[in-house]
Design an enzyme around this catalytic site. Structure first.
Site, short mmCIF file in Angstrom:
data_model
loop_
_atom_site.label_atom_id
_atom_site.label_comp_id
_atom_site.label_asym_id
_atom_site.label_seq_id
_atom_site.Cartn_x
_atom_site.Cartn_y
_atom_site.Cartn_z
N THR A 169 33.26 39.10 28.87
CA THR A 169 34.33 39.41 29.79
C THR A 169 35.61 39.73 29.39
OG1 THR A 169 35.67 38.33 31.62
CG2 THR A 169 34.93 36.99 29.70
N LYS A 174 57.29 34.89 40.75
CA LYS A 174 58.36 33.85 40.62
C LYS A 174 59.72 34.73 40.96
CE LYS A 174 59.37 29.56 40.66
NZ LYS A 174 59.16 28.70 39.71
N TRP A 183 57.27 31.03 44.95
CA TRP A 183 56.10 31.89 44.46
C TRP A 183 55.78 33.02 45.55
CZ3 TRP A 183 51.88 28.11 42.52
CH2 TRP A 183 52.05 27.68 41.25
#
Length: 546
Positions: free
Chosen positions: A188, A444, A449
């Site tokens: 990955t 942010k 958020w």
């Protein structure tokens, strides 16, 4: 009081969970069912059973023994399916090489996995030619030949796949293995550092297959049963093609492998082979929906799991309007992969397409045997109210137990005894997970958020927008501000102000924070993607932030 462990009579056998039993079930239940490789090959399950034994004999003659690693570089084909079973059944490890990685990354994965044998499609010989002198452990190459690719190469092949099978013994006897024997390895690629190797045992792959069977059996939409016809549109090197080839073989369904992904070829196979069940990333679905050929095709019997990245609601709605039974699946390389599916609950199936698309584009509900939580930094559970955001952590019987030869990152992956996905999400009151962002991608701004995925979904609501990616860029006042990278549909026009007004309208409705309205909108011709089709925000940040 002590729990009772079962007693075993001396003659009792504790049957291990092995991949070979999946193949046996398919051959036994559907010996004459077809397996198709594009327009190049047709065979029955009975023939595949024999070919798997012949391949094992050929590999053994080439020196493969239990504990060795056999790598494959191929398009999606009947050969790949045969390797899915043969190599692990021999007690060897199957390394599915991601042929979309750079040559340097391919070289790293070959050496890190300590491959002993590579089965390579002729088309990928130039890649191996370029790195051959730095490959450390490979002793043998076997050629996979569809008649395309260079005539000459510095790679000296032990033989050609079909010729080796034709000459091999069809009576190979597979060993009885411990079910915890490593069966597969693949790599990955994250946003930083070298590719990381994940690995899975026979037991894990069998249990993942059974969980998929339990999650997709029965009536209703998105189900996968013995009457279906299966074609993957997710590369077989990527998380075992999401594990579905194992399930397809268990069920004994007709399987169609398309080779290289070309829209016209995929659509032709969908029609001529009457495919009913597939899986792909959103990019592939978008490519198919945008193809001129799709207007001539009836896709009303096609069920498609979308994974790899978020399924935008507009895309879900467009697919539903064409009669495609589309829904989300969620997982990652480390999870083998499937964790959730966004099946509708029975009462939702009567809803109109607009309302259904809302649910189908959610991340979904856990499949059987998956325990999934959203937690704060101290691993405390957060409310399932559809609003409280936390990291998604999981447990299931098939999760990778670490990264290959990387104890430090393995412990970080499993800190606190839960596998950390790196995804931020919410869980609704009726149990659907919605991924709101990657931890590394959340923006942010103004002390709040803002989800890049939510913003992307809103921008994609504009009829002139084909693709959108949102990244955070540094801002002296707000910390970060969102930058929207937008690809227009061919021939369409849209201005930055129109996009801002669209998002502002959703902010007024409370759908997104007002801090999420992007001042910065850049129109681009295309968006960079990773080797498996995901948006590559690492590259975007490098290009637009520096």
């Amino acid at each position: 009081m002590t729990a009772h462990v079962i007693e075993r009579t001396p003659s009792a056998v504790d049957q291990p969970l092995l991949i070979g039993t999946i193949l046996e079930a398919g051959v036994r239940s559907a010996p004459e069912q077809e397996i198709v490789y594009a327009d190049k090959m047709r065979m029955t399950y009975r023939q595949m059973g024999e070919r798997v034994r012949r391949l094992a004999s050929a590999l053994a003659s080439a020196g493969v023994k239990p504990g060795d690693t056999v790598a494959v570089m191929d398009w999606d084909s009947h050969r790949y399916l045969e390797c899915f079973f043969t190599v692990p059944m021999m007690g060897a490890v199957l390394h599915t090489i991601n042929i979309r990685l750079s040559p340097e990354q391919v070289l790293y994965t070959i050496n890190h996995a300590q491959d002993d044998v590579i089965l390579v499609n002729r088309e990928f010989l130039p890649l191996l030619d370029a790195i051959k002198d730095r490959i450390e452990t490979v002793k043998t190459f076997i050629l996979l030949d569809d008649g395309e690719g260079p005539e000459s190469s510095s790679i000296q092949a032990h033989g050609e796949y079909e010729q080796l099978l034709a000459a091999a013994n069809a009576e190979f006897e597979f060993p009885l293995l411990d079910e915890n024997t490593r069966a597969t390895t693949f790599y990955t690629t994250g946003t930083t550092g070298l590719p990381k190797g994940v690995y899975f045992s026979h037991r894990q792959l069998v249990l993942h297959t059974f969980a998929l069977r339990a999650a997709t059996s029965g009536d209703g939409h998105g189900r996968f049963n013995q009457s279906d016809i299966y074609m993957p549109i997710t590369p077989m090197f990527h998380v075992h093609a999401w594990g579905v080839p194992f399930l397809a073989t268990l069920l004994g369904v007709k399987q169609v492998y398309p080779g290289r992904y070309v829209p016209e070829v995929l659509l032709k196979l969908l029609v001529t082979e009457r495919v009913t069940f597939s899986h792909c990333v959103p990019t592939i679905l978008q490519m198919l929906l945008a193809s001129d050929a799709v207007k001539q095709v009836d896709l009303s019997n096609w069920k498609v799991i979308i994974g790899g990245s978020a399924l935008p609601k507009p895309m879900a709605k467009a697919a539903l309007d064409m009669g495609i039974d589309v829904f989300t699946g969620y997982g990652m390389s480390e999870t083998g992969p499937v964790l959730t599916l966004s099946h509708l609950q029975p009462h939702m199936e009567a809803w109109d397409n607009e309302r259904q698309a809302e649910v189908r584009s959610l991340t979904g509900r856990p499949v059987p045997m998956v325990t999934l939580r959203i937690v704060d930094e101290d691993l405390n559970d957060l409310p399932h109210d559809g609003k409280s955001q936390g990291e998604v952590v999981v447990r299931a019987p098939w999760l990778t137990q670490g990264y290959l030869n990387d104890p430090e990152q393995s412990e970080d992956l499993w800190r606190g005894g839960w596998l950390h996905t790196g995804d931020i999400g919410v869980i609704t009151e009726d149990g659907y997970l919605k991924i709101t962002d990657r931890i590394k991608d959340v923006i942010k701004t103004g002390g709040e958020w803002v989800s890049s995925l939510d913003l992307e979904g809103l921008v994609l609501q504009h009829s002139s927008v084909a693709e959108c990616a949102v990244i955070g860029v540094p801002d002296a006042k707000w910390g970060e501000r969102p930058l929207a990278l937008v690809v227009k549909k061919p021939g369409a026009e849209v201005t930055a102000e129109e996009i801002r007004e669209l998002v502002a309208g959703y902010a007024e409705k409370g759908v997104i924070s007002r801090y999420g309205i992007p001042e910065n909108i850049t129109f681009v011709d295309s968006l960079p993607r990773t080797s498996v089709g995901k948006l590559d925000k690492k590259v975007m940040r490098a290009e637009h932030i520096g």
